[in-house]
Design an enzyme around this catalytic site. Structure first.
Site, PDB file in Angstrom:
ATOM      1  N   HIS A 107       7.362   0.972   5.373  1.00 51.99           N
ATOM      2  CA  HIS A 107       6.528   0.009   4.646  1.00 51.99           C
ATOM      3  C   HIS A 107       6.280   0.553   3.257  1.00 51.99           C
ATOM      4  O   HIS A 107       6.134   1.760   3.057  1.00 51.99           O
ATOM      5  CB  HIS A 107       5.194  -0.176   5.382  1.00 51.99           C
ATOM      6  CG  HIS A 107       4.108  -0.743   4.508  1.00 51.99           C
ATOM      7  ND1 HIS A 107       3.122   0.044   3.931  1.00 51.99           N
ATOM      8  CD2 HIS A 107       3.861  -2.015   4.100  1.00 51.99           C
ATOM      9  CE1 HIS A 107       2.312  -0.717   3.223  1.00 51.99           C
ATOM     10  NE2 HIS A 107       2.744  -1.961   3.299  1.00 51.99           N
ATOM     11  N   ASN A 109       4.309  -0.793  -0.697  1.00 50.84           N
ATOM     12  CA  ASN A 109       3.555  -1.820  -1.407  1.00 50.84           C
ATOM     13  C   ASN A 109       3.143  -1.271  -2.761  1.00 50.84           C
ATOM     14  O   ASN A 109       2.709  -0.119  -2.849  1.00 50.84           O
ATOM     15  CB  ASN A 109       2.318  -2.213  -0.589  1.00 50.84           C
ATOM     16  CG  ASN A 109       1.366  -3.101  -1.368  1.00 50.84           C
ATOM     17  OD1 ASN A 109       0.393  -2.626  -1.945  1.00 50.84           O
ATOM     18  ND2 ASN A 109       1.659  -4.384  -1.377  1.00 50.84           N
ATOM     19  N   VAL A 110       3.315  -2.052  -3.800  1.00 53.47           N
ATOM     20  CA  VAL A 110       2.758  -1.727  -5.113  1.00 53.47           C
ATOM     21  C   VAL A 110       2.118  -3.000  -5.658  1.00 53.47           C
ATOM     22  O   VAL A 110       2.677  -4.093  -5.517  1.00 53.47           O
ATOM     23  CB  VAL A 110       3.818  -1.177  -6.093  1.00 53.47           C
ATOM     24  CG1 VAL A 110       4.159   0.261  -5.758  1.00 53.47           C
ATOM     25  CG2 VAL A 110       5.082  -2.022  -6.109  1.00 53.47           C
ATOM     26  N   ARG A 111       0.944  -2.854  -6.266  1.00 55.83           N
ATOM     27  CA  ARG A 111       0.192  -4.052  -6.645  1.00 55.83           C
ATOM     28  C   ARG A 111      -0.699  -3.786  -7.861  1.00 55.83           C
ATOM     29  O   ARG A 111      -1.010  -2.638  -8.191  1.00 55.83           O
ATOM     30  CB  ARG A 111      -0.678  -4.509  -5.471  1.00 55.83           C
ATOM     31  CG  ARG A 111      -1.634  -3.442  -4.963  1.00 55.83           C
ATOM     32  CD  ARG A 111      -2.330  -3.850  -3.683  1.00 55.83           C
ATOM     33  NE  ARG A 111      -3.230  -2.812  -3.198  1.00 55.83           N
ATOM     34  CZ  ARG A 111      -2.861  -1.801  -2.417  1.00 55.83           C
ATOM     35  NH1 ARG A 111      -1.616  -1.714  -2.011  1.00 55.83           N
ATOM     36  NH2 ARG A 111      -3.736  -0.893  -2.032  1.00 55.83           N
ATOM     37  N   HIS A 176      -9.409   2.694  16.775  1.00 55.69           N
ATOM     38  CA  HIS A 176      -9.649   2.329  18.175  1.00 55.69           C
ATOM     39  C   HIS A 176      -8.679   3.031  19.121  1.00 55.69           C
ATOM     40  O   HIS A 176      -8.894   3.048  20.333  1.00 55.69           O
ATOM     41  CB  HIS A 176      -9.561   0.806  18.354  1.00 55.69           C
ATOM     42  CG  HIS A 176      -8.224   0.217  18.042  1.00 55.69           C
ATOM     43  ND1 HIS A 176      -7.796  -0.016  16.755  1.00 55.69           N
ATOM     44  CD2 HIS A 176      -7.217  -0.188  18.846  1.00 55.69           C
ATOM     45  CE1 HIS A 176      -6.591  -0.554  16.779  1.00 55.69           C
ATOM     46  NE2 HIS A 176      -6.215  -0.667  18.039  1.00 55.69           N
ATOM     47  N   GLY A 260      -3.513 -17.157   0.777  1.00 61.28           N
ATOM     48  CA  GLY A 260      -2.095 -16.905   0.550  1.00 61.28           C
ATOM     49  C   GLY A 260      -1.237 -17.597   1.591  1.00 61.28           C
ATOM     50  O   GLY A 260      -1.732 -18.219   2.543  1.00 61.28           O
TER      51      GLY A 260
END
Length: 301
Positions: A107, A109-111, A176, A260
């Site tokens: 995985h 992600n860049v934002r 959890h 979204g």
């Protein structure tokens, strides 16, 4: 900051094309479908998904750019001073779910997000990272992954890799289950120091180091023989991925709470998954070693 926003958008679109092109070429059979979408509240994006390939059961790379009158609760929970500001957010998020259980899921992600309010300075920041989720662990793969993660941070001062590795270990953790989701990597958020140019450069470095971190591992493990036992274990472990994304992941929550596109947001989920009540792997097995050794945070390099 219109010029800066254009710079970020151009980079993110280029990154999406670079990653999908490399993954498609590596897979050699399936191709990415392009799905452009428009968000009713403002903005839209481009979702690219590959399914049923020689290597990847499903791979998704999503670019989104959305705006609105107020930030969703997932964004203001740890930054309450941002409540009531308009926002403009964009990013690339990807998940690779391989068919072979010996190839790990990955995985990245860049934002970028900017929040504005009339009469007050704009508030902006970058975030992102990449992490690896193996089903069957190999020390050499973990070392390679973290070496590349360290290289992504080298130009930005001492301690950056250690800081963002620790943040990743802390973030991708299923409370959890009292268990890490994978072997970690890098994670950062709320980055706006020392200035836009340096923060943007760090985000680009993280994005640009994803393929060098992941592709050699895929190449090494793609032809490893496996049977029904390994496949069933992969399906079982994928359940942890689903649990994290739907319970804890900020990006998933932000996307759903901001209106979204649901199909694009949930492309991160694996295509086949199962849960088994109170499953316990055989002591001393490769399946047991995953949680007993590889999912314990450690200094891999």
């Amino acid at each position: 900051m219109n010029h800066e926003i254009d710079q970020v958008r151009n980079y993110l679109l280029q990154l999406q094309q670079a990653i999908t092109g490399s993954i498609q070429a590596l897979d050699g059979r399936a191709i990415f479908i392009h799905d452009d979408w428009i968000r009713d509240g403002g903005g839209g994006g481009k979702t690219m998904v590959l399914s049923g390939g020689d290597i990847f059961e499903q791979a998704g790379v999503n670019f989104s750019e959305v705006s609105g009158d107020s930030l969703p609760a997932s964004a203001t929970a740890h930054r309450p001073e941002l409540a009531g500001r308009t926002f403009h957010a964009m990013g690339v998020s990807l998940v690779m779910h391989p068919d072979n259980p010996y190839v790990p899921t990955s995985h990245a992600n860049v934002r970028f997000l900017i929040a504005e309010k009339p009469g007050e300075p704009a508030v902006w920041w970058f975030g992102g990272g990449f992490d690896l989720t193996p089903y069957y662990g190999y020390e050499e793969d973990c070392i390679h992954w973290h070496r590349i993660a360290s290289q992504a941070c080298e130009a930005f001062g001492p301690g950056r890799y250690s800081e963002h590795k620790q943040w990743c270990d802390d973030y991708f953790y299923l409370k959890h289950r009292n268990e890490a989701r994978g072997i970690g990597g890098l994670f950062f958020d709320d980055l706006n120091q020392p200035d836009f140019e340096q923060a943007f450069a760090f985000m680009r470095s993280v994005g640009d180091h994803y393929l060098p971190a992941y592709l050699p591992i895929v190449e090494k493990r793609r032809n490893t023989e496996y049977g029904e036992r390994e496949k069933k274990f992969q399906w079982y472990r994928r359940g942890r991925y689903v649990e994290f994304n739907l319970v804890y992941d900020r990006g998933t929550l932000f996307g759903l709470q901001s209106g979204g596109r649901t199909e694009s947001i949930l492309m991160s989920l694996p295509p086949v998954v199962n849960w088994q009540y109170n499953y316990q792997p055989e002591a001393g097995s490769a399946e047991a070693r995953l949680t007993d050794y590889f999912l314990k945070p450690r200094d891999w390099i």
